[in-house]
Each structure stands twice: as C-alpha cells, then as structure tokens.
Design a protein around this motif. Structure first.
Motif, PDB file in Angstrom:
ATOM      1  N   SER A  96       0.433  -6.344  -3.299  1.00 55.24           N
ATOM      2  CA  SER A  96      -0.605  -7.103  -4.011  1.00 55.24           C
ATOM      3  C   SER A  96      -1.704  -6.442  -4.456  1.00 55.24           C
ATOM      4  O   SER A  96      -2.443  -6.821  -5.286  1.00 55.24           O
ATOM      5  CB  SER A  96      -0.848  -8.406  -2.941  1.00 55.24           C
ATOM      6  OG  SER A  96      -1.207  -7.890  -1.600  1.00 55.24           O
ATOM      7  N   ASN A  97      -2.118  -5.289  -3.744  1.00 54.04           N
ATOM      8  CA  ASN A  97      -2.930  -4.541  -4.268  1.00 54.04           C
ATOM      9  C   ASN A  97      -2.636  -4.111  -5.635  1.00 54.04           C
ATOM     10  O   ASN A  97      -3.852  -4.125  -6.547  1.00 54.04           O
ATOM     11  CB  ASN A  97      -3.048  -3.039  -3.408  1.00 54.04           C
ATOM     12  CG  ASN A  97      -3.687  -3.241  -2.236  1.00 54.04           C
ATOM     13  OD1 ASN A  97      -4.568  -4.217  -2.037  1.00 54.04           O
ATOM     14  ND2 ASN A  97      -3.421  -2.420  -1.288  1.00 54.04           N
ATOM     15  N   ASN A 170      -9.439 -11.749   5.529  1.00 53.04           N
ATOM     16  CA  ASN A 170      -9.285 -10.388   6.142  1.00 53.04           C
ATOM     17  C   ASN A 170     -10.498  -9.811   5.881  1.00 53.04           C
ATOM     18  O   ASN A 170     -11.238  -9.497   4.935  1.00 53.04           O
ATOM     19  CB  ASN A 170      -8.049  -9.502   5.578  1.00 53.04           C
ATOM     20  CG  ASN A 170      -8.023  -8.224   6.355  1.00 53.04           C
ATOM     21  OD1 ASN A 170      -8.561  -7.922   7.174  1.00 53.04           O
ATOM     22  ND2 ASN A 170      -7.357  -7.293   5.464  1.00 53.04           N
ATOM     23  N   ASP A 195      -6.810 -14.568  -2.877  1.00 50.08           N
ATOM     24  CA  ASP A 195      -5.849 -13.711  -2.061  1.00 50.08           C
ATOM     25  C   ASP A 195      -5.244 -14.172  -0.846  1.00 50.08           C
ATOM     26  O   ASP A 195      -6.116 -14.549   0.253  1.00 50.08           O
ATOM     27  CB  ASP A 195      -6.627 -12.523  -1.916  1.00 50.08           C
ATOM     28  CG  ASP A 195      -5.582 -11.462  -1.253  1.00 50.08           C
ATOM     29  OD1 ASP A 195      -4.589 -11.522  -0.568  1.00 50.08           O
ATOM     30  OD2 ASP A 195      -6.016 -10.030  -1.427  1.00 50.08           O
ATOM     31  N   TYR A 198      -2.101 -13.544   3.622  1.00 48.70           N
ATOM     32  CA  TYR A 198      -1.628 -14.155   5.023  1.00 48.70           C
ATOM     33  C   TYR A 198      -1.526 -15.535   4.835  1.00 48.70           C
ATOM     34  O   TYR A 198      -1.403 -16.489   5.633  1.00 48.70           O
ATOM     35  CB  TYR A 198      -2.777 -13.791   6.165  1.00 48.70           C
ATOM     36  CG  TYR A 198      -3.178 -12.341   6.082  1.00 48.70           C
ATOM     37  CD1 TYR A 198      -2.329 -11.604   6.820  1.00 48.70           C
ATOM     38  CD2 TYR A 198      -4.113 -12.121   5.214  1.00 48.70           C
ATOM     39  CE1 TYR A 198      -2.583 -10.263   7.007  1.00 48.70           C
ATOM     40  CE2 TYR A 198      -4.528 -10.449   5.126  1.00 48.70           C
ATOM     41  CZ  TYR A 198      -3.652  -9.765   6.244  1.00 48.70           C
ATOM     42  OH  TYR A 198      -3.652  -8.439   5.893  1.00 48.70           O
ATOM     43  N   THR A 225       2.069 -11.838  -0.825  1.00 48.01           N
ATOM     44  CA  THR A 225       2.516 -10.208  -0.787  1.00 48.01           C
ATOM     45  C   THR A 225       3.769 -10.500   0.154  1.00 48.01           C
ATOM     46  O   THR A 225       3.867 -11.463   1.078  1.00 48.01           O
ATOM     47  CB  THR A 225       1.565  -9.080   0.017  1.00 48.01           C
ATOM     48  OG1 THR A 225       2.199  -8.020   0.220  1.00 48.01           O
ATOM     49  CG2 THR A 225       0.966  -9.795   1.451  1.00 48.01           C
ATOM     50  N   SER A 227       4.302  -8.142   2.170  1.00 47.72           N
ATOM     51  CA  SER A 227       4.143  -6.895   3.257  1.00 47.72           C
ATOM     52  C   SER A 227       3.907  -7.413   4.653  1.00 47.72           C
ATOM     53  O   SER A 227       3.799  -6.815   5.669  1.00 47.72           O
ATOM     54  CB  SER A 227       2.842  -6.154   2.858  1.00 47.72           C
ATOM     55  OG  SER A 227       2.902  -5.621   1.776  1.00 47.72           O
ATOM     56  N   LYS A 228       3.474  -8.815   4.703  1.00 48.84           N
ATOM     57  CA  LYS A 228       3.100  -9.362   6.045  1.00 48.84           C
ATOM     58  C   LYS A 228       4.057 -10.224   6.636  1.00 48.84           C
ATOM     59  O   LYS A 228       5.050  -9.869   7.391  1.00 48.84           O
ATOM     60  CB  LYS A 228       1.713 -10.117   5.987  1.00 48.84           C
ATOM     61  CG  LYS A 228       0.713  -9.355   5.170  1.00 48.84           C
ATOM     62  CD  LYS A 228       0.228  -8.143   5.711  1.00 48.84           C
ATOM     63  CE  LYS A 228      -0.869  -7.502   4.699  1.00 48.84           C
ATOM     64  NZ  LYS A 228      -1.282  -6.256   5.281  1.00 48.84           N
ATOM     65  N   ARG A 236       6.763  -2.294  -0.672  1.00 49.57           N
ATOM     66  CA  ARG A 236       5.815  -2.632  -1.791  1.00 49.57           C
ATOM     67  C   ARG A 236       5.998  -3.550  -2.797  1.00 49.57           C
ATOM     68  O   ARG A 236       6.541  -3.420  -3.715  1.00 49.57           O
ATOM     69  CB  ARG A 236       5.307  -1.238  -2.402  1.00 49.57           C
ATOM     70  CG  ARG A 236       5.163   0.059  -1.631  1.00 49.57           C
ATOM     71  CD  ARG A 236       4.108  -0.429  -0.620  1.00 49.57           C
ATOM     72  NE  ARG A 236       2.744  -0.679  -1.322  1.00 49.57           N
ATOM     73  CZ  ARG A 236       1.897  -2.015  -0.898  1.00 49.57           C
ATOM     74  NH1 ARG A 236       2.574  -2.542   0.102  1.00 49.57           N
ATOM     75  NH2 ARG A 236       0.815  -1.805  -1.495  1.00 49.57           N
TER      76      ARG A 236
HETATM   77  N1  PMP Z   1      -4.902  -8.594   0.282  1.00 48.03           N
HETATM   78  C1  PMP Z   1      -5.169  -8.617   1.523  1.00 48.03           C
HETATM   79  C2  PMP Z   1      -6.042  -9.757   2.111  1.00 48.03           C
HETATM   80  C3  PMP Z   1      -4.575  -7.754   2.606  1.00 48.03           C
HETATM   81  O1  PMP Z   1      -4.976  -7.803   3.884  1.00 48.03           O
HETATM   82  C4  PMP Z   1      -3.719  -6.823   2.091  1.00 48.03           C
HETATM   83  C5  PMP Z   1      -3.106  -5.929   2.943  1.00 48.03           C
HETATM   84  N2  PMP Z   1      -4.062  -5.038   3.790  1.00 48.03           N
HETATM   85  C6  PMP Z   1      -3.405  -6.837   0.763  1.00 48.03           C
HETATM   86  C7  PMP Z   1      -4.029  -7.687  -0.043  1.00 48.03           C
HETATM   87  C8  PMP Z   1      -2.591  -5.775   0.171  1.00 48.03           C
HETATM   88  O2  PMP Z   1      -1.097  -5.943   0.387  1.00 48.03           O
HETATM   89  P1  PMP Z   1       0.050  -5.092  -0.235  1.00 48.03           P
HETATM   90  O3  PMP Z   1      -0.601  -4.244  -1.104  1.00 48.03           O
HETATM   91  O4  PMP Z   1       0.609  -4.432   0.921  1.00 48.03           O
HETATM   92  O5  PMP Z   1       0.759  -6.177  -0.761  1.00 48.03           O
END
Ligand code: PMP
Length: 368
Positions: A96-97, A170, A195, A198, A225, A227-228, A236
């Motif tokens: 998501s970054n 976050n 965003d 979570y 994302t 990722s979580k 990624r």
């Molecule tokens: N947004 C938030 C609020 C996050 O905490 C994170 C990960 N630390 C990300 C985006 C990025 O996540 P990713 O790039 O792994 O999808």
C-alpha cells in the motif's frame, strides 16, 4: 569547457541530491536481530498452508519469459468482486506504500498540498515530501481521536488536494468512526484518502460510505494491504478502491509491468482463504485483549486499539530505557517516543501467544 557538464559540475562526480530531500530522514524501523520481533505490525502467523501449496503449483504455470499482465486483470477482478465494485475501481501496487506514492505522484507534487492529522502513519508525510507535495499537519486530540474543528481549520487554510486519514490509526490504534469520516469527506476540497491497512480489525470501513452514498463519496479513496491480516508482507501487495478517474490517474504514473506475475497470483489466490484470514483476525484480537488486560496491572498508560498493535507509555521509567531492556530480553518493539505527540510512547505488535508472554514478562521485569 572540457570535463564540465550541465550546471557547471565536473564530469564523473555524484551530484548533490535534491535540496528538498536532504532534510528527510528515511522511514526505518530498527532492525535488531532478536527472537521476538513485535515492531512492524506484520501478522505473526504464516499464510494458510493450502494457499502456499496452491501458489507453488500456480507459479509452475507462470511464463517467466513474458511480462506480467500489465492491468493485473484477474487480481483486480477478484478484489473488485470481494468488495462488490467494478474492476475499474481497483488499482493494485507493490504494497500500500506504493499505492500511496501513486496517489501522491498523480495528484500531489510541486505547488500542491496534502493534509494529515498527527500522530499518524509517518509515511503519509514522508512520501508526500519525496514527491514535492507540501504537507499541512493538524493535531489529533489528546486521546488521539480526530478533532473535527482542527480538521476544518487545516483544510480551510491549506486547500489540500489530498487529505489523509488512517483508520485504524497507526500508531495510536483507534479507528475513526464512520460518522467522523463522513464529516471529513464533507469538508475536504480534494480526495479523502482513508488508509485502512488494519481495516479488517475495525468495526466499520469507509468502503461502506462509498457504497451507501456513491454520489457524495466519489472523492473517497480506500487503501488496503495484504501485509497485515493476509499474512503476506513478504509479497508486497496493496490496492485502493476509488472512482475510476482516480484509478486511471494512478495508472498514468505507475511504471509499466510494476506488479509482477507471482504477486498477482499470490493476491488472487489469497482471496480464496477469507475464512482463514478472519480466523487470524479473531486470534490476534483475543491476544490483544490479553496484552491490554496485563497493561492495566502495570505502571503504563495505554490506549484502546482496533488494530493488531497497542500503543503504551511507561509512566515510571523512560521509554528508551524500557525499549533497551526489552531488546536485552530478546523482544523488539517500536520506539515512537520521538514522533510528534508521542513522547514516552512505545508500540507493540500483537504476536503469537508465546511471543506475547515473553514480551509481557520482559516488560514486567523492566518496570519492576
Ligand atoms: N499504511 C499503514 C497505516 C501502515 O501501517 C503500513 C505498514 N506499516 C502501510 C500502509 C504500508 O503497508 P504495505 O506497504 O506493506 O502494504
């Protein structure tokens, strides 16, 4: 003049980086080699074994000599189906970054401003600055909830092309309510980017706002994302759900074939394991409750969380000293004490029960 290039620099030298970048400190979590890593909000559990088998089998069919599907068609369709929207409302990228970066490249940049409310995810401001976008920052309330007066004032004063919310936020943990997000959506002149990294832990989602009020929420962008909760930080993969015009703008700035074939497959197959994902969310939420209950018995201030981490502030001992004690005990948490509005605070990611036991024992020992 021989040997001197454009701008009067001697040939062969490394030019100075852009002057506006020199003040930026990269976003890095300390990488310390310890047994229990609770500092980056990953899932403590691996993905389902059946997903790993399915992915291994599917990878055998990838034509690695060919570029991947540039439009990530199958993945986007599967994500769109999972949210009840059209594939033209979904944009996928490498985490998501990269989604956030695409939004800022497409809509931000020189002479444009984004708004955000601290303390929040530091990469919103960081990526904004890297893309030359001005940042107008307001503060959240003392309890880290959104202060709608501050939001109105910052937005009116800066005319942001993008306004960022992070819900659940976050590193503070709480989700903004749907009412608050709806109010902010009514205030902002540009895009409202929510965003939801979570989001699966939260009681509501800005996706509900997009679904229930399609006409007045065309400017609301929801970022998610894998990722979580999907246990796929190593792959990624992130995406957004937004108006087709926003998706088209992101496609304009994305590099050709930026999303590789294996990542596309991994994400599409993951969507077949929603039950397993939900079970992981439930297990983490239960452990989060156990950690919060132990915090209540220790000399720490802590805040309620709708995510897979908890923010806490030791009241009788300096945060840096506690962080070091934890590392010495083999437990790594995030030191947020230098972040805006977070003096004395540490953040712990919810881990496996035995990891949480170890964290709680080390914390109790440090605070004794
Ligand atoms: N947004 C938030 C609020 C996050 O905490 C994170 C990960 N630390 C990300 C985006 C990025 O996540 P990713 O790039 O792994 O999808």
């Amino acid at each position: 003049m021989a040997g001197v290039g454009a701008g009067g620099r001697a040939a062969g030298g490394v030019p100075a980086v852009r002057p506006d970048l020199t003040a930026l400190v990269g976003y890095h979590s300390a990488q310390v080699d310890v047994a229990v890593r609770l500092n980056t909000n990953e899932s403590p559990m691996p993905p389902p074994a059946a997903w790993q088998r399915a992915l291994a089998e599917a990878v055998g069919g990838v034509e690695f000599n060919r570029y991947p599907d540039r439009g990530a068609t199958a993945l986007r369709r599967a994500l769109a189906d999972s949210h009840g929207v059209g594939p033209d409302q979904v944009f996928c990228a490498n985490g998501s970054n990269e989604v956030l970066q695409s939004l800022l490249l497409a809509f931000g940049g020189s002479g444009r401003t984004c708004a955000l409310f601290e303390p929040t995810y530091t990469l919103h401001g960081h990526i904004a600055r890297v893309t030359g976008t001005q940042v107008a920052a307001g503060l959240r309330r003392h309890d880290f909830g959104l202060d709608l007066d501050v939001v109105a004032r910052v937005v009116a004063g800066s005319d942001p092309v993008l306004t960022f919310l992070c819900s659940p936020n976050n590193p503070t943990g709480r989700a903004d309510t749907l009412d608050e997000i709806t109010t902010v959506a009514g205030l902002v002149p540009g895009l409202l980017v929510v965003d939801e990294a979570y989001g699966q832990f939260a009681p509501s989602s800005a996706l509900e706002l997009r679904a229930s009020r399609p006409d007045s929420s065309r400017h609301v962008v929801v970022v998610r994302t894998f990722s979580k909760t999907w246990s796929m930080a190593g792959a990624r993969l992130g995406y957004l759900v937004a108006d087709p015009e926003v998706v088209a703008a992101c496609e304009l700035v994305a590099l050709p074939y930026h999303l590789d074939a294996v990542t596309q497959l991994a994400g599409r197959l993951a969507l077949e394991y929603v039950d397993e994902m939900n079970a992981r969310v439930a297990a983490v939420a239960e452990e989060r409750g156990r950690i919060a209950a132990t915090f209540a018995e220790l000399p720490v201030e802590s805040w309620p969380s709708d995510a897979n981490f908890l923010l806490f502030r030791p009241t009788d001992k300096e945060a840096g000293a506690v962080w070091s004690d934890l590392v010495a005990s083999g437990v790594l948490v995030r030191d947020c004490s230098t972040w805006p509005g977070l003096s004395g605070c540490l953040r712990v990611t919810v881990g496996l029960p035995e990891e949480n036991d170890r964290f709680l024992a080390a914390l109790t020992e440090s605070l004794r």
